[in-house]
Design an enzyme around this catalytic site. Structure first.
Site, PDB file in Angstrom:
ATOM      1  N   ARG A 102      16.575  40.180   7.608  1.00  0.00           N
ATOM      2  CA  ARG A 102      17.622  41.028   7.009  1.00  0.00           C
ATOM      3  C   ARG A 102      17.718  40.741   5.506  1.00  0.00           C
ATOM      4  NH1 ARG A 102      22.440  39.964   3.881  1.00  0.00           N
ATOM      5  NH2 ARG A 102      23.899  41.647   4.225  1.00  0.00           N
ATOM      6  N   VAL A 103      17.808  41.799   4.719  1.00  0.00           N
ATOM      7  CA  VAL A 103      17.973  41.675   3.272  1.00  0.00           C
ATOM      8  C   VAL A 103      19.242  42.421   2.880  1.00  0.00           C
ATOM      9  CG1 VAL A 103      16.978  42.414   1.066  1.00  0.00           C
ATOM     10  CG2 VAL A 103      15.524  41.349   2.777  1.00  0.00           C
ATOM     11  N   GLY A 104      20.073  41.785   2.048  1.00  0.00           N
ATOM     12  CA  GLY A 104      21.313  42.432   1.615  1.00  0.00           C
ATOM     13  C   GLY A 104      21.146  43.109   0.261  1.00  0.00           C
ATOM     14  N   ASP A 105      22.240  43.242  -0.458  1.00  0.00           N
ATOM     15  CA  ASP A 105      22.214  43.929  -1.755  1.00  0.00           C
ATOM     16  C   ASP A 105      21.630  43.058  -2.876  1.00  0.00           C
ATOM     17  OD1 ASP A 105      24.640  42.329  -1.328  1.00  0.00           O
ATOM     18  OD2 ASP A 105      25.062  42.857  -3.407  1.00  0.00           O
TER      19      ASP A 105
ATOM     20  N   THR B 162      29.213  40.864  -5.106  1.00  0.00           N
ATOM     21  CA  THR B 162      29.223  39.955  -3.957  1.00  0.00           C
ATOM     22  C   THR B 162      30.042  40.607  -2.858  1.00  0.00           C
ATOM     23  OG1 THR B 162      29.886  37.763  -3.176  1.00  0.00           O
ATOM     24  CG2 THR B 162      31.184  38.676  -4.952  1.00  0.00           C
TER      25      THR B 162
ATOM     26  N   THR C  54      27.968  35.517  -2.486  1.00  0.00           N
ATOM     27  CA  THR C  54      26.741  35.460  -3.296  1.00  0.00           C
ATOM     28  C   THR C  54      27.076  35.036  -4.715  1.00  0.00           C
ATOM     29  OG1 THR C  54      25.727  37.249  -2.088  1.00  0.00           O
ATOM     30  CG2 THR C  54      24.958  36.947  -4.334  1.00  0.00           C
TER      31      THR C  54
ATOM     32  N   GLY D 238      26.627  43.153   1.823  1.00  0.00           N
ATOM     33  CA  GLY D 238      25.492  43.844   1.216  1.00  0.00           C
ATOM     34  C   GLY D 238      25.298  45.252   1.744  1.00  0.00           C
TER      35      GLY D 238
HETATM   36  N1  GLY Z   1      26.004  40.171  -0.687  1.00  0.00           N
HETATM   37  C1  GLY Z   1      25.077  39.359  -0.061  1.00  0.00           C
HETATM   38  C2  GLY Z   1      24.535  39.863   1.184  1.00  0.00           C
HETATM   39  O1  GLY Z   1      25.104  40.759   1.788  1.00  0.00           O
HETATM   40  O2  GLY Z   1      23.536  39.354   1.624  1.00  0.00           O
END
Ligand code: GLY
Length: 317
Positions: free
Chosen positions: A177-180, A200, A149, A203
Site C-alpha cells: 500500500r502506498v499513501g499520498d 499529513t 507523516t 493518504g
Molecule cells: N499520509 C500518509 C499515508 O497515508 O500513508
C-alpha cells in the site's frame, strides 16, 4: 529570507538543524534532507523511518518524496524496506532524467546500487505495538485511519523552495500500500515562483484532492498561505463528506517564497514546527474553529514535555 515548516512536533529537532544550515547559507535541498533524516533516525517516532510501525505482515514499508521548486524535479519511493533514510533515496531519484518514482523491489535495488545505508527498520518497540494491536483487533486487522507523516517545506536565502515527506504509512496497512506521501501534488509540492505545501493524514483521502498542489495553486492566485491551507482543507473535507459521507484526517502546512506560512486541519490535536529568519524554531498547536478557520498558539513547555513522555513511555501489552 529563509525558513522551514513541517508537520507535527516531531519535526522540531530537524527544523532546528535545518535553520542553522540555512543561516549559514546552505541550500534548501540539503537543509530539508538533513531535517527529514533527523526525524527518520529517531527511534521513538512510530510513523517515520526507524521505529516506524509495520504493515499487516509485520514489515516496515516506507514511502518518501522530494521536489525541487526551481527545476520541478521530483523523486519518490514507495513501499521500500530495510533502508535507513528514504528521503535521501527520493532526493537522489529527483536527479535522474527518468525513473523518478520507484517502488518495492525496484526501489531497493536502486538504493543498494547507490550504496544507501541498509538497516533493519523494525524495532523491538514497533514489534510490541504490533502485538498489542493484533490482540486488540483479534477479529480483523484494520489500518489505523489517521497518520503522522513528516512533511516539510523549505526556503533558502536564494529563493529556492523545496518540499519533502517521509513516512511508514498506515500502521497495519496492506503490503504494497502506498499513501499520498510519495505522490507529487498530494503529499508535497514546491514551486519556487510561489511556495510549497505538504500534507499529513489519511493518504487515501488527501490524494482525492491533490491537496498540496491545490494549496500552491491557490497561493499563486494570490491567497496567503493561511487562506490557501484553510480553503484547500475545508473544500476537500466538505466534498468528501457530501460525496462519501465522511472525510479522513486532513492536515497541511505551507510556506510561500517570502517565508510567510500557514496551516489547516480538520482534526483536533494537529501541531506543526516552524523556523524562519525572524522566528526561532517554534512548535504551534492548531485549533480548528467551527467555521473551519484555524488558529494556532505556541505549545507550552508542559505540553512539549508531555509529548516526549508519551512518545518514550514503555509499550504496555
Ligand atoms: N499520509 C500518509 C499515508 O497515508 O500513508
Amino acid at each position: 529570507m529563509h525558513g522551514i515548516i513541517a508537520t507535527w512536533r516531531m519535526a522540531k529537532e530537524g527544523i532546528e538543524l535545518a535553520e542553522g544550515l540555512l543561516k549559514d547559507g546552505e541550500t534548501s535541498g540539503k537543509a530539508i534532507e538533513a531535517a527529514i533524516r533527523a526525524v527518520e533516525d529517531f527511534p521513538y517516532y512510530k510513523s517515520v523511518g526507524y521505529g516506524g510501525l509495520p504493515n499487516e505482515e509485520q514489515v516496515v514499508e516506507l514511502d518518501a518524496g522530494y521536489m525541487d521548486g526551481d527545476t520541478m524535479s521530483v523523486g519518490a519511493i514507495g513501499a521500500i524496506k530495510d533502508f535507513a533514510n528514504p528521503i535521501s533515496i527520493a532526493k537522489k531519484l529527483s536527479e535522474e532524467k527518468v525513473n523518478n518514482v520507484l517502488v518495492g523491489a525496484g526501489a531497493e535495488k536502486y538504493a543498494h546500487e547507490f550504496k544507501f545505508e541498509e538497516k533493519e527498520m523494525l524495532t523491538d518497540r514497533a514489534k510490541a505495538f504490533y502485538r498489542k494491536k493484533k490482540k486488540e483487533l483479534s477479529q480483523e486487522l484494520k489500518p489505523y485511519d489517521g497518520h503522522d507523516t513528516v512533511g516539510m517545506v523549505c526556503l533558502d536565502n536564494s529563493g529556492t523552495v523545496t518540499a519533502a515527506t517521509s513516512t511508514s504509512g498506515l500502521f497495519m496497512k496492506r503490503s504494497g500500500r502506498v499513501g499520498d506521501s510519495p505522490i507529487v501534488g498530494s503529499g508535497f509540492y514546491a514551486d519556487s515562483e510561489v511556495g510549497g505545501a505538504t500534507a499529513t493524514g489519511l493518504g487515501e483521502d488527501l490524494m482525492k484532492g491533490c491537496i498540496s498542489y491545490e494549496i500552491v495553486r491557490l497561493m499563486k492566485e494570490g491567497l496567503t498561505p493561511q487562506e490557501a491551507c484553510e480553503k484547500a482543507v475545508n473544500d476537500l473535507d466538505k466534498k468528501l463528506k457530501e460525496k462519501r459521507g465522511a472525510a479522513g484526517d486532513l492536515s497541511v502546512v505551507a510556506m510561500n517564497n517570502k517565508g510567510e506560512f500557514g496551516c489547516a486541519t480538520n482534526i483536533a490535536g494537529f501541531s506543526f514546527s516552524v523556523a524562519t529568519e525572524e522566528l526561532e524554531p517554534t512548535v504551534y498547536l492548531v485549533t480548528r474553529q467551527e467555521d473551519g478557520h484555524c488558529t494556532f498558539e505556541v505549545a507550552s513547555q508542559e505540553w512539549l514535555e508531555e509529548y516526549m513522555r508519551v512518545r518514550m513511555a514503555p509499550v504496555e501489552e
